[in-house]
Design a protein around this motif. Structure first.
Motif, short mmCIF file in Angstrom:
data_model
loop_
_atom_site.label_atom_id
_atom_site.label_comp_id
_atom_site.label_asym_id
_atom_site.label_seq_id
_atom_site.Cartn_x
_atom_site.Cartn_y
_atom_site.Cartn_z
N GLU A 5 0.86 -1.18 0.00
CA GLU A 5 0.00 0.00 0.00
C GLU A 5 0.90 1.23 0.00
OE1 GLU A 5 -4.05 -0.94 2.18
OE2 GLU A 5 -2.36 -1.18 3.53
N PRO A 6 1.45 1.57 -1.19
CA PRO A 6 2.52 2.56 -1.25
C PRO A 6 2.16 3.93 -0.69
CG PRO A 6 1.66 2.06 -3.45
CD PRO A 6 1.06 1.08 -2.51
N ASN A 7 0.90 4.28 -0.63
CA ASN A 7 0.53 5.60 -0.11
C ASN A 7 0.31 5.61 1.40
OD1 ASN A 7 0.69 7.30 -2.24
ND2 ASN A 7 -1.40 6.93 -2.94
N GLY A 8 0.62 4.54 2.07
CA GLY A 8 0.37 4.51 3.51
C GLY A 8 -0.91 3.80 3.86
N GLY A 9 -1.61 3.30 2.87
CA GLY A 9 -2.84 2.55 3.13
C GLY A 9 -4.05 3.45 3.15
N ALA A 10 -5.06 3.07 2.37
CA ALA A 10 -6.26 3.91 2.30
C ALA A 10 -7.05 3.86 3.59
CB ALA A 10 -7.14 3.45 1.14
N ILE A 11 -7.72 4.96 3.91
CA ILE A 11 -8.61 5.01 5.07
C ILE A 11 -9.73 3.99 4.86
CG2 ILE A 11 -10.32 6.48 6.24
CD1 ILE A 11 -7.65 7.70 6.76
N ARG A 12 -9.98 3.17 5.88
CA ARG A 12 -11.03 2.15 5.76
C ARG A 12 -12.26 2.48 6.58
NH1 ARG A 12 -6.54 -1.88 7.75
NH2 ARG A 12 -6.65 -0.17 9.23
N ARG A 378 -3.99 6.42 5.69
CA ARG A 378 -4.11 6.04 7.12
C ARG A 378 -3.03 6.67 8.00
NH1 ARG A 378 -5.48 0.98 5.37
NH2 ARG A 378 -3.62 -0.13 6.05
N ASP A 379 -1.88 6.99 7.40
CA ASP A 379 -0.81 7.55 8.23
C ASP A 379 -1.02 9.05 8.49
OD1 ASP A 379 -0.34 8.43 5.68
OD2 ASP A 379 1.76 7.81 5.60
N CYS A 380 -2.01 9.64 7.87
CA CYS A 380 -2.35 11.05 8.10
C CYS A 380 -1.11 11.94 8.12
CB CYS A 380 -3.12 11.22 9.41
SG CYS A 380 -4.83 10.75 9.25
N SER A 381 -0.50 12.10 6.96
CA SER A 381 0.74 12.89 6.87
C SER A 381 0.59 14.23 7.58
CB SER A 381 1.07 13.12 5.39
OG SER A 381 2.00 14.18 5.30
N PRO A 382 1.51 14.56 8.48
CA PRO A 382 1.43 15.86 9.18
C PRO A 382 1.47 17.03 8.19
CG PRO A 382 3.06 14.43 10.23
CD PRO A 382 2.64 13.74 8.98
N ALA A 383 2.05 16.82 7.00
CA ALA A 383 2.10 17.91 6.02
C ALA A 383 0.67 18.30 5.60
CB ALA A 383 2.92 17.49 4.81
N LEU A 384 -0.20 17.30 5.50
CA LEU A 384 -1.59 17.60 5.14
C LEU A 384 -2.27 18.39 6.26
CD1 LEU A 384 -2.68 14.15 3.63
CD2 LEU A 384 -2.22 16.28 2.37
N ALA A 385 -2.00 17.96 7.49
CA ALA A 385 -2.59 18.67 8.64
C ALA A 385 -2.09 20.12 8.66
CB ALA A 385 -2.23 17.95 9.93
#
Ligand code: FAD
Length: 512
Positions: A5-12, A378-385
């Motif tokens: 899941e190269p993007n950190g895994g999709a939100i489920r 799923r990893d909720c990148s802090p950059a997005l926050a």
């Protein structure tokens, strides 16, 4: 990280805490785009869950909106007439200000501009030139089609005939907050969102990352999630209760901290606008809906008692009260972070600026739109926050400054409250906006997606700030041409409005 899941895994699983206006406004577009439902099959294996507590209930106010609500509704594909019927909505072309600036003052903040303009420069610059050249120049409001519509109690939606008076205005709605939340609840549930009733008593966090992992209900149920949206209102159960995001208190410059709200029976024709009337220690609102009128008194209990405030409210209503006034308290300000770890605060949990310009629902739309634009894995990148918080910070502060302006520019000295407002310190950003306009007629708009130049012009001039000069380029136009343009435009505005149906007549066409 899971390499498959190269993007950190999709939100489920998205868990929305709270089923007020904010909760359902978040749930509806998430369900529309993501929720697992039979039509979408396994293609989008995301659960959207909303938990609400009928025992706590919702705040039950929030009935006047800005025009941007239409874009939110349109993105959901809502049918306007259906929405108007089910939420008992009326149309709103702006806000009628009474006794602001000084007792006896009245002006209109219309949705839209003063156009179309003559050349490249804003209409108010030409108007300022004419006001210097001609005595008894009629008020600029005569060139604001929404202001004339309000005066004449007319309504029809704008057309797209650019550039023309018929598209120089916009509109929002006044609706029943409870019915709107129900409407969006049905929409979201139909599209796969799951609604859970229950009282959250505990929030579980990952011991290392601090991410929220689950919420526990009083009946023992445990709801896990990847992304949590805190729509729990002033409680801010997740963002403050668990994550301790902190709060910036703005009450020094916006001293109102209390409200009393009461519905009353409709009386007189339905106005296509909200009225806000300044009082000794705050102001009262009047929001006409199809089936009743919403009223409230926003005030500071440092300057008046709750009992006196109650009397002011009951004296101001123009129909029989349908209930006892309901007391609300608030602290104006903003949560320092509205996205932190895997939690996003939307609505009152993210902050509150008093409803003088109906901005809270707009801030919900903005937050929900931005969350979709920056939707995380799923990893909720802090950059997005960080980006979310940067963007929302600008929006909240521009709204804050715009509301402070309404108080700071008062010439009222008939009460301790107004003397405080006239003398209070204000943010440098707002001081600059006022001085720039006073000296030159120009408007510094810090947030291009929030209140635009005509809104500042309406408020600044309505509150009595007459610029000392205007843009020198405006002198290049021939004064006879300027005069002809404005005289013709004023007639066109008046004639266009005269042909429009009355607000109630237009509303009736939507209810058939
Ligand atoms: C006096 C006043 C007037 C206003 N007027 C306007 C206006 O005209 N226009 C405008 O745009 N905005 C207005 N607002 C703001 C507007 O009311 C809110 O932005 C809007 O209603 C959204 O509220 P909310 O959903 O964030 O919170 P709420 O309506 O308070 O919803 C909170 C939800 O969280 C749930 N909850 C809380 N704790 C728990 C728990 N432990 N377990 C489970 N569930 C829980 C509650 O049950 C509820 O469902 C006004 C606000 C005030 C105070």
């Amino acid at each position: 990280m899971n390499t498959s899941e190269p993007n950190g895994g999709a939100i489920r699983k998205i868990v929305i805490v709270g089923g007020g206006t904010a909760g359902w406004m978040a749930a509806a577009p998430l369900a529309q785009r993501l929720a697992r439902n039979p039509a979408r099959g396994a293609a989008s294996p995301c659960e959207v869950i909303l938990i609400e507590s009928p025992e706590i209930g919702t705040i039950g106010v929030g009935e006047a909106t800005l025009p941007t609500i239409r874009f939110y509704n349109a993105a959901l594909g809502l049918d306007r007439a259906d929405f108007v019927r089910k939420t008992k909505a009326t149309f709103k072309v702006g806000i009628d200000f009474q006794d602001w600036g000084h007792v006896g003052n009245r002006f209109f903040h219309g949705f839209g501009g003063y156009g179309p303009t003559l050349g490249k420069y804003p209409s108010h610059m030409y108007w300022l030139r004419m006001a210097k050249e001609f005595d008894n120049m009629p008020s600029l409001e005569n060139w604001s089609i929404s202001s004339v519509m309000a005066r004449e109690m007319k309504f029809t939606p704008p057309t797209d005939a650019t550039p023309s008076v018929t598209d120089a205005y916009s509109y929002g709605f006044q609706f029943d907050a409870g019915l709107y939340a129900n409407y969006l609840r049905d929409y979201a549930v139909e599209r796969g969102a799951e609604r859970i009733e229950g009282m959250i008593v505990e929030v579980e966090q990952h011991p290392e990352s601090g991410f929220i992992t689950a919420v526990k209900l009083r009946d023992g149920r445990r709801i896990e999630g990847d992304l949590f949206i805190d729509c729990s209102g002033f409680r801010a159960l997740l963002m403050e209760g668990a994550l301790k995001a902190g709060y910036d208190d703005w009450s020094e410059q916006l001293p109102c901290n209390s409200a009393l709200a009461v519905p009353c029976a409709s009386s007189g024709p339905l106005t296509p606008y909200t009225r806000v009337t300044a009082k000794d220690s705050g102001w009262v609102w009047r929001i006409p809906l199809q089936h009743r009128t919403g009223n409230g008194h926003v005030y500071s209990n440092a300057f008046t008692s709750d009992e006196a405030a109650r009397r002011v409210l009951l004296d101001s209503i123009d129909g029989a009260a349908l209930d006892e006034p309901r007391q609300l308290r608030f602290v104006t300000g903003r949560r320092r972070k509205s996205w932190y770890k895997n939690c996003v605060a939307v609505g009152l949990s993210a902050g509150f600026v008093e409803p003088l310009e109906s901005t809270s629902i707009h801030l919900i739309e903005t937050a929900v739109g931005k969350l979709l634009e920056l939707f995380p894995d799923r990893d909720c990148s802090p950059a997005l926050a960080d980006e979310f918080n940067r963007f929302m910070g600008i929006r909240y502060e521009s709204v804050r400054d715009f509301i402070i302006l309404h108080y700071k520019l008062t010439k009222r000295d008939d009460s301790e409250f107004w003397r405080y407002c006239a003398n209070m310190r204000i943010p440098d950003s707002l001081r600059h906006q006022i001085e720039l306009f006073r000296e030159t007629g120009r408007v510094a708009v810090y947030d291009p997606h929030s209140f635009a130049e005509p809104s500042f012009v309406a408020m600044l001039m309505g509150l009595g700030v007459m610029p000392k000069r205007y843009d020198p380029f405006v002198d290049q136009a021939d004064i006879r041409q300027v005069h002809g343009h404005f005289a013709g435009l004023r007639d066109m505005v008046a004639q266009t409005v005269a042909r429009m149906p009355g607000h109630e007549a237009y509303l009736a066409t939507q209810l058939q």
